[in-house]
Enzyme design. Sequence first.
Site, PDB file in Angstrom:
ATOM      1  N   PRO A 127      81.851 -29.510 -94.955  1.00  0.00           N
ATOM      2  CA  PRO A 127      82.608 -30.761 -94.858  1.00  0.00           C
ATOM      3  C   PRO A 127      84.007 -30.552 -94.260  1.00  0.00           C
ATOM      4  CG  PRO A 127      81.461 -30.654 -96.956  1.00  0.00           C
ATOM      5  CD  PRO A 127      81.205 -29.347 -96.266  1.00  0.00           C
ATOM      6  N   ASP A 239      76.782 -17.131 -79.481  1.00  0.00           N
ATOM      7  CA  ASP A 239      76.806 -16.722 -78.063  1.00  0.00           C
ATOM      8  C   ASP A 239      75.431 -16.984 -77.427  1.00  0.00           C
ATOM      9  OD1 ASP A 239      79.425 -15.884 -78.104  1.00  0.00           O
ATOM     10  OD2 ASP A 239      78.959 -13.739 -78.251  1.00  0.00           O
ATOM     11  N   GLY A 240      74.379 -16.627 -78.164  1.00  0.00           N
ATOM     12  CA  GLY A 240      73.026 -16.886 -77.644  1.00  0.00           C
ATOM     13  C   GLY A 240      72.665 -18.355 -77.779  1.00  0.00           C
ATOM     14  N   ARG A 267      61.324 -48.809 -56.503  1.00  0.00           N
ATOM     15  CA  ARG A 267      61.994 -50.068 -56.132  1.00  0.00           C
ATOM     16  C   ARG A 267      62.153 -50.191 -54.629  1.00  0.00           C
ATOM     17  NH1 ARG A 267      67.162 -50.174 -59.886  1.00  0.00           N
ATOM     18  NH2 ARG A 267      66.085 -50.260 -61.883  1.00  0.00           N
ATOM     19  N   GLN A 335      73.065 -46.170 -65.483  1.00  0.00           N
ATOM     20  CA  GLN A 335      73.702 -47.161 -64.618  1.00  0.00           C
ATOM     21  C   GLN A 335      72.821 -47.491 -63.405  1.00  0.00           C
ATOM     22  OE1 GLN A 335      76.311 -48.519 -65.776  1.00  0.00           O
ATOM     23  NE2 GLN A 335      76.718 -49.923 -64.079  1.00  0.00           N
ATOM     24  N   GLU A 362      76.964 -26.799 -81.936  1.00  0.00           N
ATOM     25  CA  GLU A 362      77.153 -25.381 -81.560  1.00  0.00           C
ATOM     26  C   GLU A 362      78.502 -25.169 -80.853  1.00  0.00           C
ATOM     27  OE1 GLU A 362      74.021 -22.841 -80.663  1.00  0.00           O
ATOM     28  OE2 GLU A 362      72.582 -23.928 -81.883  1.00  0.00           O
ATOM     29  N   THR A 364      82.083 -27.765 -80.056  1.00  0.00           N
ATOM     30  CA  THR A 364      82.378 -28.900 -79.163  1.00  0.00           C
ATOM     31  C   THR A 364      82.821 -28.387 -77.790  1.00  0.00           C
ATOM     32  OG1 THR A 364      84.693 -28.886 -79.815  1.00  0.00           O
ATOM     33  CG2 THR A 364      83.215 -30.287 -81.124  1.00  0.00           C
ATOM     34  N   GLU A 366      85.555 -28.944 -76.534  1.00  0.00           N
ATOM     35  CA  GLU A 366      86.946 -28.494 -76.692  1.00  0.00           C
ATOM     36  C   GLU A 366      86.975 -27.054 -77.215  1.00  0.00           C
ATOM     37  OE1 GLU A 366      85.667 -31.438 -77.701  1.00  0.00           O
ATOM     38  OE2 GLU A 366      86.641 -32.613 -76.127  1.00  0.00           O
TER      39      GLU A 366
HETATM   40  N1  CAA Z   1      80.994 -12.150 -81.080  1.00  0.00           N
HETATM   41  C1  CAA Z   1      81.332 -11.229 -82.005  1.00  0.00           C
HETATM   42  N2  CAA Z   1      82.462 -11.316 -82.739  1.00  0.00           N
HETATM   43  C2  CAA Z   1      83.282 -12.355 -82.504  1.00  0.00           C
HETATM   44  C3  CAA Z   1      82.995 -13.346 -81.547  1.00  0.00           C
HETATM   45  C4  CAA Z   1      81.798 -13.193 -80.800  1.00  0.00           C
HETATM   46  N3  CAA Z   1      81.448 -14.111 -79.890  1.00  0.00           N
HETATM   47  N4  CAA Z   1      83.981 -14.271 -81.547  1.00  0.00           N
HETATM   48  C5  CAA Z   1      84.879 -13.872 -82.459  1.00  0.00           C
HETATM   49  N5  CAA Z   1      84.445 -12.730 -83.041  1.00  0.00           N
HETATM   50  C6  CAA Z   1      85.156 -11.944 -84.055  1.00  0.00           C
HETATM   51  C7  CAA Z   1      86.508 -11.541 -83.490  1.00  0.00           C
HETATM   52  O1  CAA Z   1      86.411 -10.317 -82.785  1.00  0.00           O
HETATM   53  C8  CAA Z   1      87.349 -11.406 -84.733  1.00  0.00           C
HETATM   54  O2  CAA Z   1      87.073 -10.170 -85.341  1.00  0.00           O
HETATM   55  P1  CAA Z   1      88.257  -9.333 -86.059  1.00  0.00           P
HETATM   56  O3  CAA Z   1      88.739 -10.210 -87.178  1.00  0.00           O
HETATM   57  O4  CAA Z   1      87.573  -8.121 -86.526  1.00  0.00           O
HETATM   58  O5  CAA Z   1      89.316  -9.126 -85.027  1.00  0.00           O
HETATM   59  C9  CAA Z   1      86.789 -12.496 -85.639  1.00  0.00           C
HETATM   60  O6  CAA Z   1      85.457 -12.767 -85.171  1.00  0.00           O
HETATM   61  C10 CAA Z   1      87.595 -13.744 -85.627  1.00  0.00           C
HETATM   62  O7  CAA Z   1      87.669 -14.208 -84.281  1.00  0.00           O
HETATM   63  P2  CAA Z   1      88.693 -15.320 -83.847  1.00  0.00           P
HETATM   64  O8  CAA Z   1      90.075 -14.892 -84.235  1.00  0.00           O
HETATM   65  O9  CAA Z   1      88.446 -15.643 -82.410  1.00  0.00           O
HETATM   66  O10 CAA Z   1      88.245 -16.537 -84.764  1.00  0.00           O
HETATM   67  P3  CAA Z   1      88.852 -17.977 -84.954  1.00  0.00           P
HETATM   68  O11 CAA Z   1      88.855 -18.263 -86.394  1.00  0.00           O
HETATM   69  O12 CAA Z   1      90.122 -18.121 -84.188  1.00  0.00           O
HETATM   70  O13 CAA Z   1      87.772 -18.985 -84.322  1.00  0.00           O
HETATM   71  C11 CAA Z   1      86.198 -20.064 -82.915  1.00  0.00           C
HETATM   72  C12 CAA Z   1      86.914 -18.766 -83.346  1.00  0.00           C
HETATM   73  C13 CAA Z   1      85.632 -19.675 -81.570  1.00  0.00           C
HETATM   74  C14 CAA Z   1      87.055 -21.272 -82.747  1.00  0.00           C
HETATM   75  C15 CAA Z   1      85.076 -20.328 -83.944  1.00  0.00           C
HETATM   76  O14 CAA Z   1      85.610 -20.826 -85.150  1.00  0.00           O
HETATM   77  C16 CAA Z   1      84.023 -21.282 -83.416  1.00  0.00           C
HETATM   78  O15 CAA Z   1      83.161 -20.882 -82.641  1.00  0.00           O
HETATM   79  N6  CAA Z   1      84.065 -22.547 -83.889  1.00  0.00           N
HETATM   80  C17 CAA Z   1      82.996 -23.478 -83.585  1.00  0.00           C
HETATM   81  C18 CAA Z   1      81.945 -23.393 -84.646  1.00  0.00           C
HETATM   82  C19 CAA Z   1      80.597 -23.786 -84.150  1.00  0.00           C
HETATM   83  O16 CAA Z   1      80.246 -23.567 -82.996  1.00  0.00           O
HETATM   84  N7  CAA Z   1      79.772 -24.316 -85.036  1.00  0.00           N
HETATM   85  C20 CAA Z   1      78.427 -24.637 -84.694  1.00  0.00           C
HETATM   86  C21 CAA Z   1      77.645 -24.877 -85.925  1.00  0.00           C
HETATM   87  S1  CAA Z   1      75.988 -24.424 -85.744  1.00  0.00           S
HETATM   88  C22 CAA Z   1      75.187 -25.692 -85.012  1.00  0.00           C
HETATM   89  O17 CAA Z   1      75.730 -26.633 -84.542  1.00  0.00           O
HETATM   90  C23 CAA Z   1      73.750 -25.372 -84.894  1.00  0.00           C
HETATM   91  C24 CAA Z   1      72.867 -26.532 -84.924  1.00  0.00           C
HETATM   92  O18 CAA Z   1      72.424 -26.956 -85.938  1.00  0.00           O
HETATM   93  C25 CAA Z   1      72.331 -27.064 -83.671  1.00  0.00           C
END
Ligand code: CAA
Length: 380
Positions: A127, A239-240, A267, A335, A362, A364, A366
């Site tokens: 939430p 990432d994947g 059309r 449209q 997965e 936004t 932004e």
């Molecule tokens: N791969 C491996 N490790 C990673 C990584 C990656 N891609 N990205 C970050 N990390 C690691 C960093 O190396 C860091 O490690 P250390 O603490 O050891 O240095 C740690 O993770 C923290 O990284 P950040 O400082 O970059 O993290 P952050 O808190 O600033 O936020 C963010 C990163 C990219 C904004 C992340 O919060 C994010 O991706 N937010 C979006 C969330 C999201 O996508 N949710 C989707 C929900 S699932 C869904 O929607 C599925 C569905 O049902 C369809």
Amino acid sequence: MQFEPNDADLRITELARSAARDHLAPRAMQTDAGVFPAENIGALGSIGLLGIKIDRHYGGLGGSNLAYVLAIRELAAQCASTTVAVAVTNMVADMIARFGTDDQKVRHLRNLVSGAYQAGSFALSEPGAGSDAASLQTRAERRGDDWVLNGTKLWITSGDVAGVTLVMAKTDPGKGGRGITAFLVEPGTAGFSVGRHEEKLGLLGSSTVSLAFEDVVVPDAARIGAVGQGFEIAMTALDGGRCGIGAQASGMGYTALRETSRILSARAGQDKALGTDQNAQFRLADMAVRLDAAWLLVQRAAWLRDQGSKMTKEAAMAKVAASEAANFACQTAMQLAGPDAFDAGSTIARVWRDVRVSRIYEGTSEIQRLVIARSLAAAL
Ligand code: CAA
């Protein structure tokens, strides 16, 4: 950079194309009426498409990430609701294959890949923690050989039907992202329950629910990865997953393009060049340019993952480009096709509704831009 699909990639693509045509397309309207596509999932599980990258030993196809995005695009071209459940199941299976113990692989992979589990779900969002995933509040506290989970997860795809849920929980709240650990939780575990079913604008055949954890006890054997590795696992999954959502959006975008061309050609009296309607020609061309450019980015990101390269920035680029190109395509299709598209039962109306969330879930658009900008800054 050579991301031309090889023979194995093409075989998987063809498998997905024919399954989409034979199973997903005929049931697309029924699924859009809000019926969870269990039969589609069963059919896809029986041919390995729930575990595209999973080793054949566990019933998967042993395919590449490139094959994965090619297959997801084919499925999404016919039914995006089914595809999101398939994509999340593949993502959970991938994480078990990458980070799981042998026992966890034996326990879950065959069940996930065959469809016996129906789906896998990925429980990160909460939430108060959507975009800022590391601020999640679900707690996991050590008690002897067990862990006790408490908290609430929100917007969980297939959370009510999944045979296993990958749950991220704080094990050390003082450590931010480094204090998160991942667990595999199975339905029927005492204290684990499904809450609200979201009523959505699109993807009506996929279920999206909240999950509650009230003193849920799981053994340490249900922990996946090391203590404190949960955020890394979640980000690796995304990432994947973002390549998959890019492919899903592309599938819908190309469907909108094809459908609009078909309607406008009909059309114009079968004139495939759409006669002299330059407005339509230019707009269809813009749709094609944006979709192709984005699709190339999706394939590049998947190919980089196949090379074992870090591809977080490229996955974010692929996801933002493909979801925005596909939204543009579906909006333009609406449209141009006008009344033929505004009909609630039309294919364009369905993809127009279904595609919107690809800019949101997965991560936004932004958040993708934030990830890209951070990578640019880190490279200076
Ligand atoms: N791969 C491996 N490790 C990673 C990584 C990656 N891609 N990205 C970050 N990390 C690691 C960093 O190396 C860091 O490690 P250390 O603490 O050891 O240095 C740690 O993770 C923290 O990284 P950040 O400082 O970059 O993290 P952050 O808190 O600033 O936020 C963010 C990163 C990219 C904004 C992340 O919060 C994010 O991706 N937010 C979006 C969330 C999201 O996508 N949710 C989707 C929900 S699932 C869904 O929607 C599925 C569905 O049902 C369809």
